[in-house]
Design an enzyme around this catalytic site. Structure first.
Site, PDB file in Angstrom:
ATOM      1  N   CYS A  88       0.870  -1.182   0.000  1.00 38.18           N
ATOM      2  CA  CYS A  88       0.000   0.000   0.000  1.00 38.18           C
ATOM      3  C   CYS A  88       0.896   1.218   0.000  1.00 38.18           C
ATOM      4  O   CYS A  88       1.616   1.471   0.971  1.00 38.18           O
ATOM      5  CB  CYS A  88      -0.922   0.005   1.213  1.00 38.18           C
ATOM      6  N   GLY A  89       0.883   1.970  -1.098  1.00 39.19           N
ATOM      7  CA  GLY A  89       1.781   3.116  -1.236  1.00 39.19           C
ATOM      8  C   GLY A  89       1.435   4.274  -0.322  1.00 39.19           C
ATOM      9  O   GLY A  89       2.312   4.862   0.327  1.00 39.19           O
ATOM     10  N   CYS A  93      -5.063   5.968  -3.958  1.00 41.25           N
ATOM     11  CA  CYS A  93      -4.394   4.670  -3.909  1.00 41.25           C
ATOM     12  C   CYS A  93      -2.990   4.876  -4.457  1.00 41.25           C
ATOM     13  O   CYS A  93      -2.828   5.143  -5.654  1.00 41.25           O
ATOM     14  CB  CYS A  93      -5.155   3.628  -4.727  1.00 41.25           C
ATOM     15  N   HIS A 113      -2.692  -4.915 -10.193  1.00 42.30           N
ATOM     16  CA  HIS A 113      -3.486  -3.780 -10.680  1.00 42.30           C
ATOM     17  C   HIS A 113      -3.908  -3.995 -12.127  1.00 42.30           C
ATOM     18  O   HIS A 113      -3.119  -4.461 -12.948  1.00 42.30           O
ATOM     19  CB  HIS A 113      -2.685  -2.478 -10.603  1.00 42.30           C
TER      20      HIS A 113
END
Length: 276
Positions: A75-76, A219, A161
């Protein structure tokens, strides 16, 4: 037990951050779901856990749990909050912090401005490593949903993704098409779904339907994957401003054999305790 936590957000993508070094909580999936509930709990998109590393050469272990209780790879936006948290809570005084995730090592750099630059590693486009079922690596793929064909880019930033280029993110079917692609059989571990409109070669708008969460205000890995796919498709330059509903991120990628960098803010909202 009483659990100490900090509520944080990165561009509106919000987190409960838990120090599992000075306290040793038992975080079952049921507990994660309870904490994440926005009506009966604290409320968040993800729960982030700061833990001891298993690799002695890095500073911390970084674990991420979605609101549905499932543990995910990366999770950036959470990584930026992680860096701010460990410095605020005096778990480290370093400005360059290495963290261990389930898919590798990340380096988090706190800039003088207070923004955080995250070395996200090199994007992964090999279908088997995303994972994504396809015959060969390509810049775009056709998948079928409800008897309609959609072209997507597919990449992993430590988590999977799918990226669709759309005319206008405001009218894109994020809430209807997003969950259908998330659970598409071509993605064995499900997938985060980005809807990107290109403003120019250095600027895009993006909405993301996150796996196990739904649409979020931002995100980080989704922004990275969208830009990486756009660069791979030849429609974006190496430095791109990504406009998300919660704010902006800067993504920089020089292409194959180079790491991708994400820069943006992280905000602490409040500290608290909750009985679990």
């Amino acid at each position: 037990m009483r659990l100490r936590f900090t509520k944080m957000h990165g561009l509106g993508n919000d987190f409960i951050v838990i120090d599992a070094i000075s306290q040793r909580p038992n975080l079952s999936p049921e507990t994660i779901r309870s904490l994440s509930d926005r009506r009966f709990g604290i409320g968040c998109d993800q729960v982030l856990v700061v833990d001891y590393p298993t690799n002695p050469e890095v500073d911390f272990r970084y674990r991420i749990f979605n609101a549905d209780g499932s543990e995910v790879e990366n999770c950036g936006n959470g990584a930026r909050c992680f860096a701010k948290f460990v410095r605020e809570r005096k778990l480290t005084g370093k400005s360059s912090i290495s963290v261990e995730t389930s898919t590798g090592i990340m380096v988090l750099k706190v800039n003088d401005s207070g923004e955080i630059r995250v070395d996200m590693g090199e994007p992964e486009f090999t279908p088997a490593n995303i994972p994504f079922i396809a015959d060969a690596t390509a810049s775009s793929y056709a998948i079928e949903v409800d008897n309609q064909c959609y072209n997507i880019g597919a990449a992993s930033m430590g988590n999977p993704h799918a990226v669709l280029v759309v005319e206008d993110v405001e009218t894109a079917p994020v809430l209807t098409l997003g969950p259908k692609i998330e659970n598409h059989p071509a993605f064995p571990n499900r997938v985060n779904v980005g809807f990107m409109s290109v403003v120019s070669r250095t600027e895009v708008n993006l909405r993301v339907f996150e796996r196990g969460v739904g649409e979020t205000l931002a995100c980080g890995t989704g922004a990275c994957a969208a830009v990486a796919c756009g660069i791979q498709q030849g429609i974006l330059d190496s430095t791109v401003t990504v406009h998300l509903p919660g704010g902006d991120l800067t993504i920089h990628w020089e292409g194959p054999n180079h790491a991708l960098f994400m820069t943006g803010p992280a905000t602490s909202v409040f500290h608290g305790q909750v009985r679990i």
